[in-house]
Design a protein around this motif. Structure first.
Motif, PDB file in Angstrom:
ATOM      1  N   GLY A 136       0.648  -1.118   0.150  1.00 58.28           N
ATOM      2  CA  GLY A 136       0.011   0.185  -0.169  1.00 58.28           C
ATOM      3  C   GLY A 136       0.906   1.274  -0.125  1.00 58.28           C
ATOM      4  N   GLN A 137       2.250   1.165   0.104  1.00 51.47           N
ATOM      5  CA  GLN A 137       3.082   2.237   0.063  1.00 51.47           C
ATOM      6  C   GLN A 137       3.538   2.580  -1.494  1.00 51.47           C
ATOM      7  OE1 GLN A 137       6.289   2.240   2.744  1.00 51.47           O
ATOM      8  NE2 GLN A 137       4.974   1.682   4.679  1.00 51.47           N
ATOM      9  N   ILE A 138       2.829   3.602  -2.158  1.00 44.87           N
ATOM     10  CA  ILE A 138       2.939   3.804  -3.563  1.00 44.87           C
ATOM     11  C   ILE A 138       4.357   3.959  -3.874  1.00 44.87           C
ATOM     12  CG2 ILE A 138       2.380   5.406  -5.201  1.00 44.87           C
ATOM     13  CD1 ILE A 138      -0.283   6.041  -3.804  1.00 44.87           C
ATOM     14  N   GLU A 139       5.259   4.652  -3.447  1.00 43.88           N
ATOM     15  CA  GLU A 139       6.651   4.899  -3.665  1.00 43.88           C
ATOM     16  C   GLU A 139       7.397   3.966  -3.393  1.00 43.88           C
ATOM     17  OE1 GLU A 139      10.463   7.695  -2.217  1.00 43.88           O
ATOM     18  OE2 GLU A 139       8.347   8.343  -1.452  1.00 43.88           O
ATOM     19  N   VAL A 140       7.355   2.831  -2.630  1.00 40.47           N
ATOM     20  CA  VAL A 140       7.915   1.657  -2.499  1.00 40.47           C
ATOM     21  C   VAL A 140       7.471   0.652  -3.667  1.00 40.47           C
ATOM     22  CG1 VAL A 140       8.439  -0.408  -0.861  1.00 40.47           C
ATOM     23  CG2 VAL A 140       8.258   1.872   0.067  1.00 40.47           C
ATOM     24  N   GLU A 141       6.418   0.575  -3.848  1.00 39.49           N
ATOM     25  CA  GLU A 141       5.687  -0.397  -4.895  1.00 39.49           C
ATOM     26  C   GLU A 141       6.171   0.026  -6.187  1.00 39.49           C
ATOM     27  OE1 GLU A 141       1.620  -0.771  -4.495  1.00 39.49           O
ATOM     28  OE2 GLU A 141       1.611  -1.582  -2.735  1.00 39.49           O
ATOM     29  N   VAL A 142       6.142   1.414  -6.568  1.00 37.29           N
ATOM     30  CA  VAL A 142       6.460   1.861  -7.899  1.00 37.29           C
ATOM     31  C   VAL A 142       8.012   1.660  -7.901  1.00 37.29           C
ATOM     32  CG1 VAL A 142       6.806   3.915  -9.296  1.00 37.29           C
ATOM     33  CG2 VAL A 142       4.594   3.435  -8.226  1.00 37.29           C
ATOM     34  N   GLY A 143       8.815   1.732  -6.903  1.00 40.47           N
ATOM     35  CA  GLY A 143      10.160   1.947  -6.836  1.00 40.47           C
ATOM     36  C   GLY A 143      10.670   0.361  -7.070  1.00 40.47           C
ATOM     37  N   VAL A 144      10.080  -0.669  -6.575  1.00 44.12           N
ATOM     38  CA  VAL A 144      10.449  -1.844  -6.858  1.00 44.12           C
ATOM     39  C   VAL A 144       9.979  -2.471  -8.308  1.00 44.12           C
ATOM     40  CG1 VAL A 144      10.133  -4.317  -6.186  1.00 44.12           C
ATOM     41  CG2 VAL A 144      10.293  -2.572  -4.533  1.00 44.12           C
ATOM     42  N   ILE A 145       8.741  -2.026  -8.665  1.00 47.58           N
ATOM     43  CA  ILE A 145       8.531  -2.599 -10.097  1.00 47.58           C
ATOM     44  C   ILE A 145       9.482  -1.635 -11.119  1.00 47.58           C
ATOM     45  CG2 ILE A 145       6.649  -2.531 -11.715  1.00 47.58           C
ATOM     46  CD1 ILE A 145       6.581  -4.660  -9.579  1.00 47.58           C
ATOM     47  N   VAL A 146       9.610  -0.291 -10.892  1.00 41.54           N
ATOM     48  CA  VAL A 146      10.396   0.272 -11.797  1.00 41.54           C
ATOM     49  C   VAL A 146      11.919  -0.263 -11.831  1.00 41.54           C
ATOM     50  CG1 VAL A 146      11.546   2.715 -12.401  1.00 41.54           C
ATOM     51  CG2 VAL A 146       9.254   2.389 -11.857  1.00 41.54           C
ATOM     52  N   GLY A 147      12.618  -0.350 -10.723  1.00 47.68           N
ATOM     53  CA  GLY A 147      13.953  -1.071 -10.524  1.00 47.68           C
ATOM     54  C   GLY A 147      13.938  -2.376 -11.101  1.00 47.68           C
ATOM     55  N   GLY A 148      12.995  -3.207 -10.932  1.00 49.63           N
ATOM     56  CA  GLY A 148      12.952  -4.577 -11.435  1.00 49.63           C
ATOM     57  C   GLY A 148      13.023  -4.659 -12.963  1.00 49.63           C
ATOM     58  N   ILE A 149      12.030  -3.860 -13.600  1.00 50.36           N
ATOM     59  CA  ILE A 149      12.036  -3.890 -15.262  1.00 50.36           C
ATOM     60  C   ILE A 149      13.128  -3.064 -15.617  1.00 50.36           C
ATOM     61  CG2 ILE A 149      10.864  -2.565 -16.970  1.00 50.36           C
ATOM     62  CD1 ILE A 149       8.253  -2.770 -15.395  1.00 50.36           C
ATOM     63  N   THR A 150      13.712  -2.050 -15.038  1.00 53.82           N
ATOM     64  CA  THR A 150      14.869  -1.439 -15.419  1.00 53.82           C
ATOM     65  C   THR A 150      16.269  -2.487 -15.346  1.00 53.82           C
ATOM     66  OG1 THR A 150      14.279   0.613 -14.704  1.00 53.82           O
ATOM     67  CG2 THR A 150      16.674   0.360 -15.246  1.00 53.82           C
ATOM     68  N   ASN A 151      16.173  -3.201 -14.335  1.00 53.85           N
ATOM     69  CA  ASN A 151      17.354  -4.313 -14.172  1.00 53.85           C
ATOM     70  C   ASN A 151      17.115  -5.371 -15.495  1.00 53.85           C
ATOM     71  OD1 ASN A 151      18.711  -3.185 -12.064  1.00 53.85           O
ATOM     72  ND2 ASN A 151      17.650  -4.394 -10.748  1.00 53.85           N
ATOM     73  N   TYR A 172      23.284  -1.072 -11.808  1.00 57.25           N
ATOM     74  CA  TYR A 172      24.070  -0.814 -12.936  1.00 57.25           C
ATOM     75  C   TYR A 172      25.286  -1.630 -13.569  1.00 57.25           C
ATOM     76  CZ  TYR A 172      20.851   3.189 -12.804  1.00 57.25           C
ATOM     77  OH  TYR A 172      19.513   4.099 -12.876  1.00 57.25           O
ATOM     78  N   SER A 173      25.550  -2.645 -12.582  1.00 59.69           N
ATOM     79  CA  SER A 173      26.554  -3.408 -12.879  1.00 59.69           C
ATOM     80  C   SER A 173      26.178  -4.437 -14.278  1.00 59.69           C
ATOM     81  CB  SER A 173      27.056  -4.256 -11.674  1.00 59.69           C
ATOM     82  OG  SER A 173      26.149  -5.163 -11.283  1.00 59.69           O
ATOM     83  N   LEU A 174      24.708  -4.535 -14.143  1.00 54.49           N
ATOM     84  CA  LEU A 174      24.146  -5.291 -15.172  1.00 54.49           C
ATOM     85  C   LEU A 174      24.365  -4.704 -16.593  1.00 54.49           C
ATOM     86  CD1 LEU A 174      20.865  -6.387 -13.329  1.00 54.49           C
ATOM     87  CD2 LEU A 174      22.898  -7.741 -13.959  1.00 54.49           C
ATOM     88  N   MET A 175      24.818  -3.636 -16.608  1.00 54.25           N
ATOM     89  CA  MET A 175      24.752  -2.861 -18.064  1.00 54.25           C
ATOM     90  C   MET A 175      25.781  -3.237 -19.092  1.00 54.25           C
ATOM     91  SD  MET A 175      25.008   1.374 -18.922  1.00 54.25           S
ATOM     92  CE  MET A 175      24.133   1.676 -17.281  1.00 54.25           C
ATOM     93  N   THR A 176      25.461  -3.020 -20.378  1.00 54.99           N
ATOM     94  CA  THR A 176      26.290  -3.655 -21.258  1.00 54.99           C
ATOM     95  C   THR A 176      27.643  -2.852 -21.222  1.00 54.99           C
ATOM     96  OG1 THR A 176      26.868  -3.753 -23.658  1.00 54.99           O
ATOM     97  CG2 THR A 176      25.592  -1.735 -22.964  1.00 54.99           C
ATOM     98  N   LYS A 177      28.881  -3.357 -21.507  1.00 58.10           N
ATOM     99  CA  LYS A 177      29.932  -2.816 -21.518  1.00 58.10           C
ATOM    100  C   LYS A 177      30.403  -2.110 -22.954  1.00 58.10           C
ATOM    101  CE  LYS A 177      31.250  -4.197 -17.446  1.00 58.10           C
ATOM    102  NZ  LYS A 177      30.357  -3.482 -16.511  1.00 58.10           N
ATOM    103  N   GLU A 178      29.594  -2.464 -23.796  1.00 60.32           N
ATOM    104  CA  GLU A 178      29.753  -1.942 -25.208  1.00 60.32           C
ATOM    105  C   GLU A 178      29.402  -0.346 -25.334  1.00 60.32           C
ATOM    106  OE1 GLU A 178      27.233  -1.958 -29.351  1.00 60.32           O
ATOM    107  OE2 GLU A 178      27.693  -4.004 -28.722  1.00 60.32           O
ATOM    108  N   PHE A 179      30.253   0.310 -25.871  1.00 60.67           N
ATOM    109  CA  PHE A 179      30.369   1.810 -25.603  1.00 60.67           C
ATOM    110  C   PHE A 179      29.157   2.482 -25.982  1.00 60.67           C
ATOM    111  CE2 PHE A 179      31.375   6.093 -26.977  1.00 60.67           C
ATOM    112  CZ  PHE A 179      31.723   6.480 -25.756  1.00 60.67           C
ATOM    113  N   THR A 180      28.698   2.496 -27.226  1.00 59.14           N
ATOM    114  CA  THR A 180      27.694   3.035 -27.979  1.00 59.14           C
ATOM    115  C   THR A 180      26.284   2.865 -27.222  1.00 59.14           C
ATOM    116  OG1 THR A 180      28.669   2.700 -30.121  1.00 59.14           O
ATOM    117  CG2 THR A 180      26.471   3.325 -30.202  1.00 59.14           C
ATOM    118  N   ALA A 181      25.987   1.420 -27.044  1.00 61.75           N
ATOM    119  CA  ALA A 181      24.832   1.185 -26.266  1.00 61.75           C
ATOM    120  C   ALA A 181      24.848   1.677 -24.901  1.00 61.75           C
ATOM    121  CB  ALA A 181      24.479  -0.307 -26.484  1.00 61.75           C
TER     122      ALA A 181
END
Length: 187
Positions: free
Chosen positions: A74-89, A143-152
């Motif tokens: 029921g805490q909107i900020e936490v719920e949104v944060g977890v979902i946004v972080g999960g999709i971003t990951n 952010y350690s999951l991010m590609t190492k390829e420079f352009t991307a």
């Protein structure tokens, strides 16, 4: 509290995987579509403590330790944060295997966040959702999951850095603070 769950799991998952999950791409786009309806309140809504379950289940498929504790229901900020972080990951994980595909998925994801956010009526809930989005990007993303390829990598970072001014408005104090925090994580 949730950042540790998302990050520790993401790091463990990235060490174990030898190839991309065959469903990662489709799961990303399905979850992005689900998040539109959830954030906009057309199918469930952020803060109801239940309607994020399909998205969280998909995120958990790729990052099994991602959870929302009972104290956060029921805490909107936490719920949104977890979902946004999960999709971003999930998108960052994809970028490791398919750099340009990950860049395009990040653009789609962040454009979706901005467009859905723009449709939410002005209220205190809109402000809480904004904080949740920024929390997800700044605190719940590994952010350690991010590609190492420079352009991307540059494309992904550029997309991420453009998010806060679009949410809070260019030059606002909140935007500058969120951008500074993001920059410190990406350096």
């Amino acid at each position: 509290m949730f950042r540790d769950l998302l990050q520790s799991n993401a790091k463990g998952a990235s060490k174990e995987r030898k190839s991309i999950s065959p469903t990662l791409r489709s799961d990303i786009y399905t979850t992005i579509d689900q998040s539109k309806a959830w954030l906009a309140g057309t199918r469930g809504q952020a803060g109801d403590g239940v309607s994020y379950a399909p998205m969280l289940n998909t995120i958990k498929k790729h990052f099994p330790h991602a959870t929302i504790g009972l104290e956060a229901l029921g805490q909107i900020e936490v719920e949104v944060g977890v979902i946004v972080g999960g999709i971003t990951n999930m998108v960052l994980e994809m970028s490791k295997w398919e750099a340009l595909g990950g860049g395009m998925a990040m653009r789609t994801w962040l454009d979706t966040l901005v467009n859905v956010y723009a449709t939410i009526p002005q209220s205190s809930k809109k402000e809480i959702i904004a904080r949740g989005i920024v929390r997800g990007i700044n605190q719940n993303t590994d952010y350690s999951l991010m590609t190492k390829e420079f352009t991307a990598r540059i494309q992904i970072i550029s997309c991420l850095k453009s998010l806060c001014p679009k949410i809070y408005g260019a030059g606002s104090e909140e935007s500058r603070q969120a951008e500074a925090m993001l920059s410190s994580k990406l350096i």
